[in-house]
Design an enzyme around this catalytic site. Structure first.
Site, PDB file in Angstrom:
ATOM      1  N   GLU A 172     -14.485   0.834  -0.697  1.00 39.35           N
ATOM      2  CA  GLU A 172     -14.554   0.836   0.772  1.00 39.35           C
ATOM      3  C   GLU A 172     -15.754   1.645   1.261  1.00 39.35           C
ATOM      4  OE1 GLU A 172     -10.896   1.585   2.872  1.00 39.35           O
ATOM      5  OE2 GLU A 172     -11.921   1.702   4.807  1.00 39.35           O
ATOM      6  N   ASP A 175       0.854  -1.201   0.000  1.00 38.77           N
ATOM      7  CA  ASP A 175       0.000   0.000   0.000  1.00 38.77           C
ATOM      8  C   ASP A 175       0.889   1.250   0.000  1.00 38.77           C
ATOM      9  OD1 ASP A 175      -2.396   1.299   0.081  1.00 38.77           O
ATOM     10  OD2 ASP A 175      -2.885   0.776   2.157  1.00 38.77           O
TER      11      ASP A 175
END
Ligand code: KIV
Length: 295
Positions: free
Chosen positions: A189, A89
């Site tokens: 998300e 990430d």
């Protein structure tokens, strides 16, 4: 299956799963032992998320996480995997200054840490251009829209995104633009499941949901949430499959009591000297010999 027959999940594998309708499984991991468990259970994708900052390093949010911390944790995860596709990430401010720095930082996940791809939050025009540049540099990229935790100071707090029509339209457009820019998958998300369904139907690449309902091509959760590592607040979308916090607390409590009561270590957890003879008398003999030879 013997270790050398294990084939790593690849980006084409994920695209095939999208076509065949087979669900993609994904989890975060941040260290070697947990990566080993997740990998050996056949989870397709391991994301070394910048959530490491919150669930492992004790930061309030993901903003303070550095490239060095991400590389350190990604290396440990890669060492613990044989099958899963490992994604690093990109932390806050690792892709904000220049194209050169972004490509350099992303390449470190592949070259130094051994990951197979990177993830970047957001889909602004500038971000899309960066993603195109990364893809051009042979760095596979996963996108991330809906709630993007690195925008915490803009958002004020973590909340569901895309509930109203304008925001929903924005999320569909962002996901389509990410696909055009070359991402191989998109994290959705904290969005309504109806919206996640529309995005999933519109994209050729996979959607991986977290708090986005059942219609995504795959699901991801933060490992520490799934196993109940902490006992604090949990968002609605998390299903706890274990209560590790209680188990660990009880183990530490029992150890502390045993040490205090002299129950640990007992005979079974102690070493014994080889000789039948009492060690004390052996040592006394040795000391006598030394004192004679010194005279
Ligand atoms: O950093 C992370 O763990 C993530 C997941 C929540 C998708 O981005």
């Amino acid at each position: 299956m013997s270790d050398n027959k294990i084939q790593r999940v690849t980006i084409p594998t994920l695209l095939e799963k999208k076509k065949s309708g087979e669900k993609i499984t994904a989890l975060t991991a941040y260290d070697y032992p947990i990566a080993k468990i997740v990998d050996s259970e056949g989870i397709d994708v391991i994301l070394v998320g910048d959530t490491v900052g919150m669930v492992v390093l004790g930061y309030e949010n993901t903003i303070p996480v550095t490239m060095e911390e991400m590389i350190h944790h990604t290396k440990a995860v890669v060492r613990g995997t044989k099958r899963a596709l490992v994604i690093g990430d990109m932390p806050y401010f690792s892709f904000h200054l220049s194209e050169e720095e972004t490509v350099y930082n992303a390449s470190r996940f592949l070259k130094e840490a051994g990951a197979q791809a990177v993830k970047i939050e957001g889909a602004s025009r500038k971000r899309l251009k960066l993603i195109e540049t990364l893809v051009d540099a042979e760095i596979p990229v996963m996108g991330h829209v809906g709630l993007t935790p690195q925008s915490i100071h803009h958002l004020g707090r973590f909340k569901v995104k895309g509930k109203d029509a304008d925001e929903a339209r924005r999320i569909v457009t962002d996901a389509l633009n990410l696909e055009k820019a070359g991402v191989f998958a998109v994290i959705l998300e904290c969005v309504p499941m109806e919206l996640a369904r529309i995005v999933t139907e519109r994209l050729q690449v996979s959607t991986i949901g977290i708090g986005a309902g059942p219609y995504c091509d795959g699901q991801i959760l933060v490992f520490h949430d799934l196993v109940g590592f902490m006992n604090g607040y949990l968002p609605k979308f998390v299903k706890r499959y274990a209560q590790l916090h209680e188990i660990l607390t009880q183990a530490v409590e029992a150890y502390s009591a045993d040490v205090k009561n002299g129950k640990f270590p007992d005979d079974n957890h102690s070493y014994h000297s080889k000789s039948d003879q009492n060690l004390k008398s052996l040592l006394e003999e040795k000391e006598k010999i030394f004192s004679i030879s010194e005279k």
